[in-house]
Scaffold this active site. Structure first.
Site, PDB file in Angstrom:
ATOM      1  N   GLU A 180       0.965 -10.885   0.982  1.00  0.00           N
ATOM      2  CA  GLU A 180       0.984  -9.474   2.003  1.00  0.00           C
ATOM      3  C   GLU A 180       1.627  -8.665   0.954  1.00  0.00           C
ATOM      4  OE1 GLU A 180       0.197  -9.071   6.105  1.00  0.00           O
ATOM      5  OE2 GLU A 180       0.360  -6.856   5.791  1.00  0.00           O
TER       6      GLU A 180
ATOM      7  N   GLU B 214      -0.332  -4.941  18.119  1.00  0.00           N
ATOM      8  CA  GLU B 214      -1.348  -4.669  17.449  1.00  0.00           C
ATOM      9  C   GLU B 214      -2.652  -4.696  17.937  1.00  0.00           C
ATOM     10  OE1 GLU B 214      -0.531  -6.458  13.349  1.00  0.00           O
ATOM     11  OE2 GLU B 214       0.912  -5.066  13.293  1.00  0.00           O
TER      12      GLU B 214
ATOM     13  N   ASP C 193       8.188  -7.630   8.800  1.00  0.00           N
ATOM     14  CA  ASP C 193       7.182  -8.276   8.660  1.00  0.00           C
ATOM     15  C   ASP C 193       7.293  -8.647   7.035  1.00  0.00           C
ATOM     16  OD1 ASP C 193       4.325  -8.736   9.194  1.00  0.00           O
ATOM     17  OD2 ASP C 193       3.486  -7.373   8.731  1.00  0.00           O
TER      18      ASP C 193
HETATM   19  C1  GCV Z   1      -2.660 -10.591  11.438  1.00  0.00           C
HETATM   20  C2  GCV Z   1       0.907  -7.603  10.005  1.00  0.00           C
HETATM   21  C3  GCV Z   1       0.014  -7.831   8.554  1.00  0.00           C
HETATM   22  C4  GCV Z   1      -1.159  -8.153   9.541  1.00  0.00           C
HETATM   23  C5  GCV Z   1      -1.351  -8.894  11.135  1.00  0.00           C
HETATM   24  C6  GCV Z   1       0.154  -8.904  11.715  1.00  0.00           C
HETATM   25  C7  GCV Z   1       0.382 -10.017  12.194  1.00  0.00           C
HETATM   26  O1  GCV Z   1       1.044  -6.420  10.567  1.00  0.00           O
HETATM   27  O2  GCV Z   1      -0.737  -6.658   8.431  1.00  0.00           O
HETATM   28  O3  GCV Z   1      -2.498  -8.567   9.316  1.00  0.00           O
HETATM   29  O4  GCV Z   1      -2.520  -9.616  11.790  1.00  0.00           O
HETATM   30  O5  GCV Z   1       0.934  -8.618  10.687  1.00  0.00           O
HETATM   31  O6  GCV Z   1       1.591 -10.977  12.154  1.00  0.00           O
HETATM   32  O7  GCV Z   1      -0.047  -9.789  13.445  1.00  0.00           O
END
Ligand code: GCV
Length: 721
Positions: A414, A312, A386
């Protein structure tokens, strides 16, 4: 205004403030309420067994253990339990580590000490020469502290303390929280306010909250905390911040809580003035070695680094044509001389890889098996996408026999309704931990992979992405405290039953009254399935609205990265719905051991709870109960809504059992959850109905708004984004 009126307003304000303080205090006290016992008989029984406390040693940790015992006993039993006088040697609680015990006691506990591990504790009633004492001990002082908390829990939950004989050792070494806290005080995916760490006031101002945080963690055996976000800022590694980190580490130390930091891979460039962060470059290697030495000079018990690399948008070794092994081992070598570890995340997927996102981490990491250093541990999320309300276990568990592999659960919600939905997550954790990977043989559960018993790993670990912020009640929702608690308990023992954990938590947090505990425990246990039903039934996943992930967004399909779109995951069309990950599709099923692969691959044996995770099926597909897939989906959404309604009804009957304030708080939150469950049902069914072209089955309530209305809802300031 008359004086009398002014006075009454003043009194009202005072009374309001007092009741607010009382709530705040109860909420704040988490599961360490130490509520005073009201039953005389119970109190007498306890007091007959405890007449004094003897402490053997003077470390900071033992002082904390003693203070905890004194506080807990006095609050619960209404009597100050003091130190014994010389001639009082009966009915004492004796606390101290192995080496501080008199030789006769050490001898007496020989077999127990052989069984207990480094951080485990022994609580034993010992009768000698007509005297009866309870000894709480372990091989070090932190183990004694864990024993004290466990002893107090026995009393909190009205258990007997007669003839105790408890030996309990943690099954996992690194039991750690991951805070996704940013240096500006915001928290990525945080729904309980801002970060606890007040970087501006540190290092000189030690907020009492830091100590209360460490204490709460110690009470459930959590022994590590990563202070900052995996989407890392290199500044945390500068002297200015390390001084602040040191202050926190010092405050946490008596509680056995070690500090870890995330390491931004490009830090050598950003704060080190180097031109590269290539892990094979000599200057880079040296920079990290020096950085590790600098950190350990400040914090001798520093735990190590957590790294999100090449994921990411985060930098990583691949920026220099190196791989995860090169990156992880370079950092591991830097911390190894000091006993540190590197937790290297396997949460990787790339927009340049057209393969199913669910397959990418496995494809990338399995070839590295056996190549990581002994002090590297690969951190794997519980599922391959996720942190969804339900995911099949990640295929990497058990697939890397020569690699230390740890679990990453998300405690912050989340994708599960933020901190307004009551969802008891230990149910989810337990489901994952009990999953059979069939690696080596049947019975090779995920728990056995992560506690190291399957492959005899050098280090074992489990991480939970924290749901803690500076809200008065720490976690936003009073019941979200149970998720922090439950994570800690499962980190200690991944074989514990989530029902037992709920029981303990309710009794320590609210009340021992069975008229309260029984129905509320059922409500908690039901809550996880409820959220699956009203958000993502039958294996659907990642259909939350984009970015913030708050509320439904199955229609989102225009984001630049295909795998960020809900439409990528549900693949609804007029023919049907679901992601074909079987042989005829992405073949993700083949990443599991043959027994599991076969089970998931065949639509007739695939568990229905995971059906649309692995299969794309026609709207008319017949479910096991005879319903068509369309009817089944619709009825599941309705079931979720009904379950929340029944949670509301249960809670509404609890008014007499707990304090008014927490009762009201939970009631309001359940009302929000009720509304939002309906929102989820209506929005998703209206959207999917465009493809199925079918009527809603009998029993499913008609939506009150149009699809266009739901699509028009926007939440630019949803928290945690
Ligand atoms: C900290 C998901 C979440 C992100 C998070 C990522 C991760 O994509 O939406 O906010 O980033 O996981 O675990 O690195």
């Amino acid at each position: 205004m008359k004086l009398k009126n002014i006075q009454s307003i003043f009194y009202i304000i005072i009374i309001y403030a007092m009741s607010f303080t009382a709530t705040a205090q109860k909420d704040y006290k988490l599961w360490l309420q130490y509520e005073s016992k009201t039953d005389r008989e119970i109190i007498t029984k306890y007091l007959n067994t405890i007449q004094g406390i003897e402490i053997l040693g003077s470390s900071e940790t033992l002082k904390v253990a003693l203070a905890e015992l004194e506080l807990g006993l006095e609050n619960m039993l209404g009597k100050k339990i003091t130190h014994p006088t010389d001639n009082e040697q009966n009915n004492l609680i004796v606390i101290g580590n192995k080496s501080s015990l008199p030789l006769t006691l050490q001898e007496n506990l020989k077999s127990e000490f052989e069984k207990v591990s480094k951080d485990g504790f022994i609580i034993k009633t010992i009768t000698s020469k007509g005297k009866k004492n309870i000894v709480i001990t372990g091989k070090n002082d932190v183990a004694v502290l864990y024993g004290v908390f466990n002893f107090l829990r026995l009393i909190q939950t009205n258990k007997s303390i007669e003839n105790l004989n408890i030996i309990d050792s943690p099954k996992i070494d690194v039991r750690i929280l991951n805070h996704w806290d940013n240096l500006d005080g915001t928290i990525e995916r945080g729904y309980a306010g801002f970060s606890l760490w007040n970087w501006h006031k540190l290092p000189d101002f030690i907020d009492q909250r830091y100590i209360d945080y460490a204490r709460a963690n110690a009470s459930i055996g959590i022994n590590g905390t990563v202070l900052n976000n995996v989407n890392a800022n290199a500044l945390i590694l500068t002297p200015q911040y390390l001084e602040k980190v040191q202050a926190l580490a010092t405050a946490f130390r008596p509680y056995g809580l070690k500090v870890y930091l995330t390491a931004r891979f490009s830090a050598p460039i950003e704060i080190g003035g180097l031109k590269t962060a290539d892990p094979l470059n000599a200057d880079v290697i040296n920079w990290w070695k020096n950085k590790a030495a600098e950190i350990y000079a400040r914090i001798p018990n520093f735990g190590g680094f957590l790294v999100k690399a090449n994921s990411e948008g985060q930098p990583g070794p691949q920026n220099y044509n190196r791989n995860h092994v090169d990156g992880a081992n370079m950092l591991a070598d830097a911390v190894a001389p000091f006993g540190g570890i590197v937790m290297w995340r396997a949460f990787v997927y790339s927009e340049h890889d057209a393969d199913d996102r669910a397959k990418q981490a496995y494809s990338e990491f399995v070839p590295y098996d056996g190549k990581f250093r002994d002090n590297v541990i690969v951190q794997v999320k519980n599922g391959a996408i996720d942190f969804q309300p339900r995911e099949p276990f990640h295929p990497l568990f058990g697939a890397m026999p020569k690699t230390n592999t740890m679990m990453e659960f998300q405690i912050t919600q989340e994708y599960l309704g933020f901190s307004t939905h009551l969802v008891y997550l230990p149910k989810l954790y337990q489901e994952v931990l009990e999953s059979d990977t069939y690696r080596k043989s049947k019975g090779a559960t995920v728990a056995k992979v992560i506690d190291g018993s399957l492959y005899n790993n050098k280090i074992t670990g489990i991480a939970g992405v924290a749901n803690i912020g500076n809200d008065l009640n720490w976690t936003g929702h009073p019941f979200a405290q149970a998720n922090w608690y439950g994570f800690g308990r499962l980190a200690w023992n991944p074989y514990l039953d989530s029902e037992i954990i709920a029981d303990e938590w309710l009794k320590s947090t609210f009340s021992n009254d069975e008229n309260f505990v029984k129905p509320v425990k059922e409500m908690m246990l039901q809550s996880r399935e409820a959220v699956v039903n009203y958000m993502t039934p039958l294996g659907l996943h990642h259909i939350m609205d984009t970015g913030h992930h708050y509320g439904p967004g199955p229609w989102v399909g225009n984001l630049s990265r295909p795998e960020w779109n809900p439409t990528y995951y549900h693949k609804a069309d007029t023919k049907g719905i679901g992601f074909d990950r079987s042989k005829t599709g992405s073949n993700a099923t083949a990443q599991y051991a043959p027994e599991v692969a076969k089970l998931f691959d065949d639509v007739t044996t695939c568990p229905e709870k995971d059906l649309l995770w692995f299969h794309h099926l026609s709207w008319d597909y017949k479910l096991k109960n005879g319903q068509s897939l369309w009817d089944g989906i619709a009825l599941k959404y309705q079931e979720g809504v009904d379950e929340v309604a029944s949670m509301n009804a249960t809670w509404n009957k609890m008014t007499n059992y707990i304090d008014k304030e927490r009762f009201k708080e939970v009631q309001m939150l359940l009302n929000i959850q009720n509304k939002e469950a309906k929102w989820w049902r209506d929005a998703c069914l209206l959207y999917f109905q465009q493809f199925s072209g079918k009527e809603l089955p009998k029993g499913v309530e008609k939506p009150t708004q149009s699809l266009e209305y739901f699509k028009s809802l926007k939440f630019p300031f949803a928290p945690g984004n």
